[in-house]
Scaffold this motif. Structure first.
Motif, PDB file in Angstrom:
ATOM      1  N   SER A 309       0.925  -1.797   0.297  1.00  0.00           N
ATOM      2  CA  SER A 309       0.337  -0.108  -0.377  1.00  0.00           C
ATOM      3  C   SER A 309       0.617   1.261  -0.412  1.00  0.00           C
ATOM      4  O   SER A 309       0.799   2.299  -0.282  1.00  0.00           O
ATOM      5  CB  SER A 309      -1.628   0.042   1.076  1.00  0.00           C
ATOM      6  OG  SER A 309       0.072  -0.310   2.859  1.00  0.00           O
ATOM      7  N   PRO A 310       2.058   1.293   0.825  1.00  0.00           N
ATOM      8  CA  PRO A 310       3.047   2.721   0.643  1.00  0.00           C
ATOM      9  C   PRO A 310       3.043   3.035  -0.609  1.00  0.00           C
ATOM     10  O   PRO A 310       3.426   4.226  -0.768  1.00  0.00           O
ATOM     11  CB  PRO A 310       3.649   1.908   1.117  1.00  0.00           C
ATOM     12  CG  PRO A 310       3.555   1.153   2.359  1.00  0.00           C
ATOM     13  CD  PRO A 310       2.564   0.264   1.501  1.00  0.00           C
ATOM     14  N   TYR A 311       3.612   1.754  -1.997  1.00  0.00           N
ATOM     15  CA  TYR A 311       3.841   2.514  -3.172  1.00  0.00           C
ATOM     16  C   TYR A 311       2.217   2.435  -3.881  1.00  0.00           C
ATOM     17  O   TYR A 311       2.970   2.841  -5.051  1.00  0.00           O
ATOM     18  CB  TYR A 311       4.683   1.483  -3.864  1.00  0.00           C
ATOM     19  CG  TYR A 311       6.114   0.744  -2.755  1.00  0.00           C
ATOM     20  CD1 TYR A 311       6.684   1.892  -2.038  1.00  0.00           C
ATOM     21  CD2 TYR A 311       5.431  -0.246  -1.495  1.00  0.00           C
ATOM     22  CE1 TYR A 311       7.164   1.705  -0.598  1.00  0.00           C
ATOM     23  CE2 TYR A 311       6.277  -1.029  -0.317  1.00  0.00           C
ATOM     24  CZ  TYR A 311       6.910   0.154  -0.209  1.00  0.00           C
ATOM     25  OH  TYR A 311       7.848   0.074   0.387  1.00  0.00           O
ATOM     26  N   THR A 354      -4.384   3.994   5.429  1.00  0.00           N
ATOM     27  CA  THR A 354      -3.813   5.066   6.296  1.00  0.00           C
ATOM     28  C   THR A 354      -3.221   5.631   5.343  1.00  0.00           C
ATOM     29  O   THR A 354      -2.475   6.680   4.793  1.00  0.00           O
ATOM     30  CB  THR A 354      -2.841   5.001   7.737  1.00  0.00           C
ATOM     31  OG1 THR A 354      -3.912   5.048   8.513  1.00  0.00           O
ATOM     32  CG2 THR A 354      -2.513   6.118   7.907  1.00  0.00           C
ATOM     33  N   ASN A 355      -2.327   3.831   4.806  1.00  0.00           N
ATOM     34  CA  ASN A 355      -1.455   4.658   3.185  1.00  0.00           C
ATOM     35  C   ASN A 355      -2.377   5.447   2.033  1.00  0.00           C
ATOM     36  O   ASN A 355      -1.672   5.603   1.074  1.00  0.00           O
ATOM     37  CB  ASN A 355      -0.290   3.328   3.138  1.00  0.00           C
ATOM     38  CG  ASN A 355       0.857   3.258   3.730  1.00  0.00           C
ATOM     39  OD1 ASN A 355       1.149   4.232   3.454  1.00  0.00           O
ATOM     40  ND2 ASN A 355       0.540   1.957   4.470  1.00  0.00           N
ATOM     41  N   LEU A 356      -3.244   4.948   1.712  1.00  0.00           N
ATOM     42  CA  LEU A 356      -4.363   4.948   0.655  1.00  0.00           C
ATOM     43  C   LEU A 356      -4.078   6.501   0.965  1.00  0.00           C
ATOM     44  O   LEU A 356      -4.356   7.268  -0.144  1.00  0.00           O
ATOM     45  CB  LEU A 356      -5.045   4.121   0.586  1.00  0.00           C
ATOM     46  CG  LEU A 356      -5.020   2.099   0.225  1.00  0.00           C
ATOM     47  CD1 LEU A 356      -6.578   2.154  -0.240  1.00  0.00           C
ATOM     48  CD2 LEU A 356      -4.061   2.625  -1.046  1.00  0.00           C
ATOM     49  N   ALA A 357      -4.992   6.482   2.262  1.00  0.00           N
ATOM     50  CA  ALA A 357      -5.194   8.142   2.050  1.00  0.00           C
ATOM     51  C   ALA A 357      -4.410   9.152   2.303  1.00  0.00           C
ATOM     52  O   ALA A 357      -4.984  10.497   1.787  1.00  0.00           O
ATOM     53  CB  ALA A 357      -6.399   8.185   3.468  1.00  0.00           C
ATOM     54  N   ARG A 358      -3.219   8.803   2.644  1.00  0.00           N
ATOM     55  CA  ARG A 358      -1.969  10.402   2.523  1.00  0.00           C
ATOM     56  C   ARG A 358      -2.170   9.918   1.357  1.00  0.00           C
ATOM     57  O   ARG A 358      -1.831  11.476   0.203  1.00  0.00           O
ATOM     58  CB  ARG A 358      -1.247   9.048   3.212  1.00  0.00           C
ATOM     59  CG  ARG A 358       0.393  10.651   2.927  1.00  0.00           C
ATOM     60  CD  ARG A 358       1.058   9.731   3.728  1.00  0.00           C
ATOM     61  NE  ARG A 358       1.686   8.126   3.380  1.00  0.00           N
ATOM     62  CZ  ARG A 358       2.518   8.150   2.186  1.00  0.00           C
ATOM     63  NH1 ARG A 358       3.170   9.301   2.043  1.00  0.00           N
ATOM     64  NH2 ARG A 358       3.456   6.556   2.596  1.00  0.00           N
ATOM     65  N   LYS A 359      -2.223   9.497  -0.623  1.00  0.00           N
ATOM     66  CA  LYS A 359      -2.691   9.383  -1.432  1.00  0.00           C
ATOM     67  C   LYS A 359      -3.423  10.148  -2.023  1.00  0.00           C
ATOM     68  O   LYS A 359      -3.431  10.629  -2.644  1.00  0.00           O
ATOM     69  CB  LYS A 359      -2.170   8.413  -1.849  1.00  0.00           C
ATOM     70  CG  LYS A 359      -0.843   7.662  -1.351  1.00  0.00           C
ATOM     71  CD  LYS A 359       0.803   8.684  -2.156  1.00  0.00           C
ATOM     72  CE  LYS A 359       1.795   7.715  -2.150  1.00  0.00           C
ATOM     73  NZ  LYS A 359       1.509   6.359  -2.499  1.00  0.00           N
ATOM     74  N   ALA A 360      -4.430  10.194  -1.454  1.00  0.00           N
ATOM     75  CA  ALA A 360      -6.703  10.275  -2.139  1.00  0.00           C
ATOM     76  C   ALA A 360      -7.137  11.044  -0.456  1.00  0.00           C
ATOM     77  O   ALA A 360      -7.930  10.523  -0.662  1.00  0.00           O
ATOM     78  CB  ALA A 360      -6.201   9.619  -2.209  1.00  0.00           C
TER      79      ALA A 360
END
Length: 553
Positions: A309-311, A354-360
């Motif tokens: 997910s971080p990528y 959290t990782n996905l929400a950080r991007k969108a």
């Protein structure tokens, strides 16, 4: 007996005579009769005579092109002799058929590859040395001939043992000396990459891992490789995962391969390759039927999704977030109900969220009731999502209460385990208690990670940060990381993980026996704890071994 001994001596004497004349002759082609006699004597009943013939046939082979087929046939008969000494001598001579006639190399490599099935160690060692000799003579032609025994071919020509032995030879003998063999380097690395790609139509998980490990070791795919080269490796993995195929939830093999391939792809996501195709496939085919997946595969899938997910690119994050939030709500209860909560599922999904929400970030406004301003129409700030916010934060509070209660019980259990170890009388008892202590510690890691991730999410406009405090519970603790000493429950904590073990053939270090099984066992018997997961990694395809028929022509 005397006649037999006399015949043997006579055959040996004649062979020496033929060999000496050919050695001394300036124009050896004029002595075709001597070479024909060597071929005839190769059928002698004398073991020593046939061993000598096995030396002479390849030595003078190049001088008699009109007898090439007869010479090779005679020599192959010696390779199949009942006597080990004759076979070994004949195998050693096979590379000489190519020394001055390189057009024969592919055929001789093909013959030697078929001899890899030999059971005697000394015979198989002779085959290995002969093949390596030919690889050094012409690596491109030799590798091409070898890989024909690995590629999928007509079922009627299969030889499972031959294909397996060829794979073992390439793994154990060719890969370790690739820097010596692959010259010119870039050209030959590209050639062997193409050969491997052709060989991936029907491989087991272990075979696929072996080939991917080899590709990763090539300079063209090394740490300094451009992004497009790394993406090429991802595309190979995507092909093995069958991401263009329609998903059938009852196809266990496909599920296993999908999970294993996603795990294998994670290091390449870290190097800049796109995880878009995997995520889109998961979002379209897997998330809608997640409940129907085998229980022992769900956790492995969620762990892989979390690690990748971080990528994720912003556009993919926006696409996948609704499915992740839906799953997260499924496994985060809104209120205590007496039902078990799978803490490790929640850890995976919170980390992914959290990782996905950080991007969108503004995508969470409509999903979770947040009010994040980016200035884009997708903020949807004029709409009322207060019910979503209330629902989501109530679930966060419930999860925190359950985790706090579980940590308290696990902490009490650790104190009891320490007393039990001191009182244990046998090594077996101590080992059992230490295992229980390990389970409890792993469970605490999971709960602590959940606390770290949930606390910032209570804000109306949270900042989605996954910092170094989050070390997923199934991953190793970095050597430089010091244990943290505070948590929401007031107990000491160590944010980290025990390493995994086993990866269903594709990757060691994950799957059956992994720490999350320990975590889940630690939760067993605790209020709202538990949920079972783990299980092994994907098996990959079955052994679809392929071989080829014998023959020089």
């Amino acid at each position: 007996m005397a006649d037999a001994s006399s015949d043997e001596a006579n055959d040996i004497e004649k062979l020496y005579e033929y060999g000496e004349r050919l050695n001394e002759a300036k124009d050896k082609s004029q002595h075709v009769g001597d070479y024909e006699s060597i071929l005839t004597t190769a059928k002698s009943s004398s073991v020593k005579a046939r061993q000598l013939a096995a030396q002479l046939i390849p030595r003078f082979f190049k001088f008699f092109p009109s007898l090439s087929i007869a010479a090779v046939d005679a020599h192959l008969d010696l390779c199949e002799a009942e006597e080990l000494g004759i076979r070994v001598q004949a195998i050693r001579g096979l590379p000489l058929f190519c020394k001055d006639t390189p057009e024969n190399l592919s055929k001789i490599v093909d013959i030697l590859a078929q001899l890899l099935t030999a059971e005697e160690n000394v015979e198989r060692d002779a085959v290995h040395k002969a093949l390596l000799s030919l690889l050094r003579q012409d690596v491109k032609a030799s590798l091409t001939a070898l890989f024909k025994h690995i590629e999928s071919i007509d079922e009627q020509m299969t030889d499972e043992n031959l294909r397996e032995r060829t794979l073992i030879f390439i793994r154990d003998k060719v890969f370790p000396i690739k820097n010596e063999l692959l010259k010119p380097l870039e050209q030959m690395e590209r050639h062997i990459t193409d050969l491997i790609k052709k060989s991936l139509q029907d491989v087991t998980g272990a075979e696929f891992k072996m080939f991917m490990d080899f590709l990763k070791s090539l300079n063209i795919f090394g740490e300094k490789a451009p992004k497009e080269r790394v993406q090429e490796l991802i595309e190979i993995i995507e092909g093995q995962a069958d991401l263009d195929a329609q998903f059938n939830v009852e196809d266990g093999d496909h599920i296993d391969r999908l999970i294993s391939c996603l795990y294998m792809a994670i290091p390449f996501f870290e190097r800049g390759a796109s995880n878009s195709k995997f995520l889109n496939y998961l979002n379209k085919h897997i998330f809608p039927v997640f409940d129907k997946l085998p229980e022992d595969r769900k956790l492995d899938l969620l762990k892989n999704i979390a690690e990748s997910s971080p990528y994720t690119a912003p556009q993919d994050s926006r696409l996948v977030l609704p499915s992740v939030v839906q799953l997260l709500k499924k496994y985060m209860p809104r209120r205590k109900s007496g039902e078990e909560m799978n803490f490790t599922y929640v850890e995976c999904l919170l980390y992914t969220f959290t990782n996905l929400a950080r991007k969108a970030p503004n995508a969470t406004n409509s999903l979770c009731g947040y009010k994040i301003v980016t200035g884009q129409p997708s903020d949807r700030l004029g709409e009322d999502f207060s019910d979503c916010y209330k629902d989501f934060t109530e679930r966060l509070k419930c999860v925190e209460e359950l985790a706090r209660a579980t940590i308290k019980k696990l902490t009490q259990g650790l104190a009891e385990h320490n007393k039990e170890i001191a009182a244990a009388k046998t090594d077996e008892e101590k080992a059992k208690i230490k295992n229980q202590k390990q389970n409890a510690t792993a469970g605490m890691r999971t709960c602590n990670n959940i606390f770290v991730m949930t606390q910032p999410l209570h804000s109306k406009s949270p900042t989605f940060i996954v910092d170094k405090k989050i070390n997923l519970s199934w991953k190793e603790i970095p050597k430089s990381a010091a244990p943290s000493t505070a948590n929401a429950a007031g107990a000491k904590r160590s944010i980290g993980a025990v390493n995994n073990s086993g990866n269903m053939g594709l990757k060691k270090g994950r799957g059956a026996g992994n720490p999350n099984q320990l975590v889940n066992r630690a939760f067993d018997g605790l209020g709202y704890g538990g949920g079972h997961g783990g299980g092994g990694r994907g098996r990959g395809r079955g052994w679809g071994l392929r071989g080829r028929g014998r023959g020089y022509h």
